[in-house]
Structure formats: structure tokens, C-alpha cells
Scaffold this active site. Structure first.
Site, PDB file in Angstrom:
ATOM      1  N   ASP A 136       0.835  -1.193   0.000  1.00 52.06           N
ATOM      2  CA  ASP A 136       0.000   0.000   0.000  1.00 52.06           C
ATOM      3  C   ASP A 136       0.878   1.254   0.000  1.00 52.06           C
ATOM      4  O   ASP A 136       2.035   1.207   0.434  1.00 52.06           O
ATOM      5  CB  ASP A 136      -0.883   0.049   1.252  1.00 52.06           C
ATOM      6  CG  ASP A 136      -1.880  -1.095   1.285  1.00 52.06           C
ATOM      7  OD1 ASP A 136      -2.188  -1.644   0.207  1.00 52.06           O
ATOM      8  OD2 ASP A 136      -2.335  -1.430   2.390  1.00 52.06           O
TER       9      ASP A 136
HETATM   10  N1  URA Z   1      -1.345  -5.928   3.923  1.00 48.07           N
HETATM   11  C1  URA Z   1      -1.828  -4.673   3.935  1.00 48.07           C
HETATM   12  O1  URA Z   1      -2.863  -4.405   4.535  1.00 48.07           O
HETATM   13  N2  URA Z   1      -1.139  -3.720   3.273  1.00 48.07           N
HETATM   14  C2  URA Z   1       0.017  -3.954   2.620  1.00 48.07           C
HETATM   15  O2  URA Z   1       0.601  -3.027   2.047  1.00 48.07           O
HETATM   16  C3  URA Z   1       0.506  -5.257   2.617  1.00 48.07           C
HETATM   17  C4  URA Z   1      -0.196  -6.228   3.275  1.00 48.07           C
END
Ligand code: URA
Length: 323
Positions: A136
Site C-alpha cells: 500500500d
Molecule cells: N497488507 C496490507 O494491509 N497492506 C500492505 O501493504 C501489505 C499487506
């Protein structure tokens, strides 16, 4: 470029468009393949995405635009470009890890021109480089890049289940017992999660998500999962009523962010590539088979880039699993 002529012979097409029977000089197999397969294997895009690139007229073979989906190419001889950038197959594939900072989208281009991870890796030097999976925008940590479409597909395929380790700083006070639902396998909107390996971690271990220490009213947790659903870790922790404040991936398939500073990248060592190709290392074995840090691996082809401080050297698998 390979085509079939009027009498059904396989022919090569040169940049000038002249065709010659392919069987006379060198054997063609296995050097030929469909152009969209070549592009997918080179990591340019998925097979479907590669077809779209072709039909959009963005792909050339020996200088000629190749829009025909049946086009075959000789991987040793033909010169293929996408948007004018040469594309090469896996021979000499590139593998690198980026220490992703916050604020960057996991994409190689953003129509809105927001900061994206492509800005942080040497895409001009290694055409066809793409991220393996995604983090993310606000997640930090280990993001692999490669030009090896096959390996990437293997690592992301649900049947392969490589381990990914995350550190999360969450809202609220959490005890080890509160993690039980995650260990059993928690139900999310898109189905039941596989059981996660998780535990509460201390401030020293949680340096990446709590550099100033773990503040009152927050808890640091380590979560190891094998799936890769969208926002999975955040959703898992929200489901037990502890929303994530900060998230960091410290391990992917047994590889760690050693010797790479935040915002920088380095090439993987041969040993690390070997680990990925063999399907990664599960957490319990990681302490005995840990990947050597690049500084001590003279056989490695490491290149370092940038210098925005150093990556945490502590909090390795050895410490986490063998105390
Ligand atoms: N899980 C999440 O919620 N975000 C990420 O970036 C990776 C795994």
C-alpha cells in the site's frame, strides 16, 4: 519475426520485410515464441496486457510495428521494443529489492503523476523491471522487483504461498490472546484467511513502525501470512478491532532488508535469487538458512543506490525465532 507463408512454411521476417525459409540455417525451436508470450515472460505485462500493447501499436520487432497477435519472434535474433525501450528475455534477468518508503504507489506509472515506486528503481538501466506484488502507499518495507515474469508469477501464485512478514503498529492495547482469531484464520469480506503466525513484539523489534518507541495506547505486532490479498494485514487487524497505524514488511519469502537503506535498492545476491527460485524459506527454517548479508557475500553482484540512512540491522529472523 516469424510468420507462416502462403505454403505453410515457417519464415523469418527481417526488418526490411523480406522472408526466408527458417529451416535452412539454424533450428528455430525453442528460440521462437508468440510475441505476447515473449513480452509476458520478459515481465512487460500480463499476456493480455501484452496483447493490448501490441494492438495499440506500441510494440516493434526489428523496427516494424507488430500489431498482429499471431506474430512470432526469434528470441535470440529479433530486436523487440515497447515504446521504444528494448525488451530482453530472462537471460540475465534482474532481481532487486527496494526499501519502499511511505508515500509511493506500487506501480510503474501513474496517470496522475503521483510518486510511484518506479521513481526509486533503475528502470532505464533494466527495461522491463516491475514490482513483485504490491505494498500500500502508506506501507514501508521490502518490495521485490524483477524482469523475470516466470519467477514473479510463481512467487505470487496462491499455490506457492511464500511467507511474508509484517510489523504493524496498531491502535489500542493488544494481548497475545487477542491474536488467537488470526492464528485460527479470520473471516474477511472476501473469505476465510489462512491461519497467520503472529505475536506481540517489543520496541526494539518494532523499530521500523515505532522508531520513537511504542506509545501508550498502541501495540506492535508481527504478522506472518502466506496469502496476498488487498489490504490483508490491515483488514485482519481491523477485524479484531485494532486498526493499523503503521505497517512495514520486513521479510518476503525469507529475504530481508539487509544492507539497503530506506528509499534505496540493491540487486539480490545469487543466493537470494536461488532462495526465491526454490520457493522461499519458511519462518522456522530461516534462522539456520539465513541469507548472508550482501556485505559479507563476495560472490554477490550487489549495487547500492541512495543513502537516506541505514536499514535496521536488528530484528532479524534469527532473533525473532531463536531468541
Ligand atoms: N497488507 C496490507 O494491509 N497492506 C500492505 O501493504 C501489505 C499487506
Amino acid at each position: 519475426m516469424m510468420r507462416t507463408n502462403e505454403v505453410g512454411e515457417t519464415c523469418t521476417a527481417s526488418a526490411t520485410g523480406a522472408t526466408t525459409p527458417a529451416g535452412d540455417a539454424q533450428p528455430v525451436y525453442p528460440h521462437t515464441m508468440r510475441l505476447q508470450r515473449f513480452l509476458a515472460r520478459a515481465g512487460v505485462a500480463s499476456r493480455r496486457g501484452s496483447e493490448d500493447l501490441m494492438t495499440a501499436g506500441r510494440v516493434t520487432v526489428n523496427g516494424l510495428v507488430a500489431t498482429e497477435l499471431g506474430t512470432k519472434v526469434d528470441v535470440d535474433r529479433d530486436h523487440i521494443e515497447v515504446d521504444g525501450i528494448p525488451v530482453k528475455l530472462n537471460q540475465g534477468a534482474v532481481y532487486l529489492m527496494l526499501y519502499k518508503p511511505t508515500g509511493y504507489l506500487t506501480t510503474m506509472s501513474d496517470p496522475q503523476e503521483r510518486p510511484c515506486v518506479a521513481d526509486l528503481v533503475p528502470r532505464d538501466r533494466f527495461p522491463g523491471l516491475f514490482p513483485v506484488g504490491r505494498l500500500d502507499r502508506d506501507t514501508t518495507g521490502l518490495l521485490l522487483f524483477t524482469t523475470d515474469g516466470d519467477l514473479s508469477q510463481d512467487l505470487l501464485h496462491p499455490s506457492k504461498h511464500v511467507y511474508k512478514t509484517y510489523q504493524a503498529l496498531v491502535d489500542g492495547h493488544l494481548t497475545d490472546r487477542d491474536l488467537e482469531p488470526l492464528r485460527r484464520g479470520i473471516e474477511l469480506d472476501d473469505g476465510l484467511c489462512q491461519p497467520a503466525i503472529c505475536r506481540i513484539i517489543n520496541a526494539r523489534e518494532a523499530e521500523a513502525v515505532a522508531p520513537q518507541g511504542i506509545k501508550h495506547g498502541t501495540t506492535a505486532v508481527e504478522v506472518i501470512i502466506r496469502e496476498g490479498r488487498k489490504n490483508q494485514v490491515k483488514r485482519m487487524l481491523s477485524k479484531i478491532h485494532h486498526p493499523v497505524i503503521r505497517l512495514h514488511r520486513c521479510n518476503f519469502a525469507g529475504l530481508e532488508l539487509e544492507g539497503v537503506a530506506k528509499g534505496s535498492w540493491r540487486e539480490l545476491t545469487d543466493r537470494e535469487v536461488q532462495i526465491l527460485k526454490s520457493g522461499g524459506i519458511p519462518p522456522k527454517q530461516a534462522s539456520s538458512k539465513r541469507v548472508a548479508a550482501p556485505a559479507t557475500n563476495t560472490a554477490s553482484r550487489t549495487r547500492h543506490h541512495g543513502s537516506h540512512g541505514s536499514a535496521p540491522k536488528r530484528n532479524t529472523y534469527r532473533e525473532r525465532y531463536t531468541g
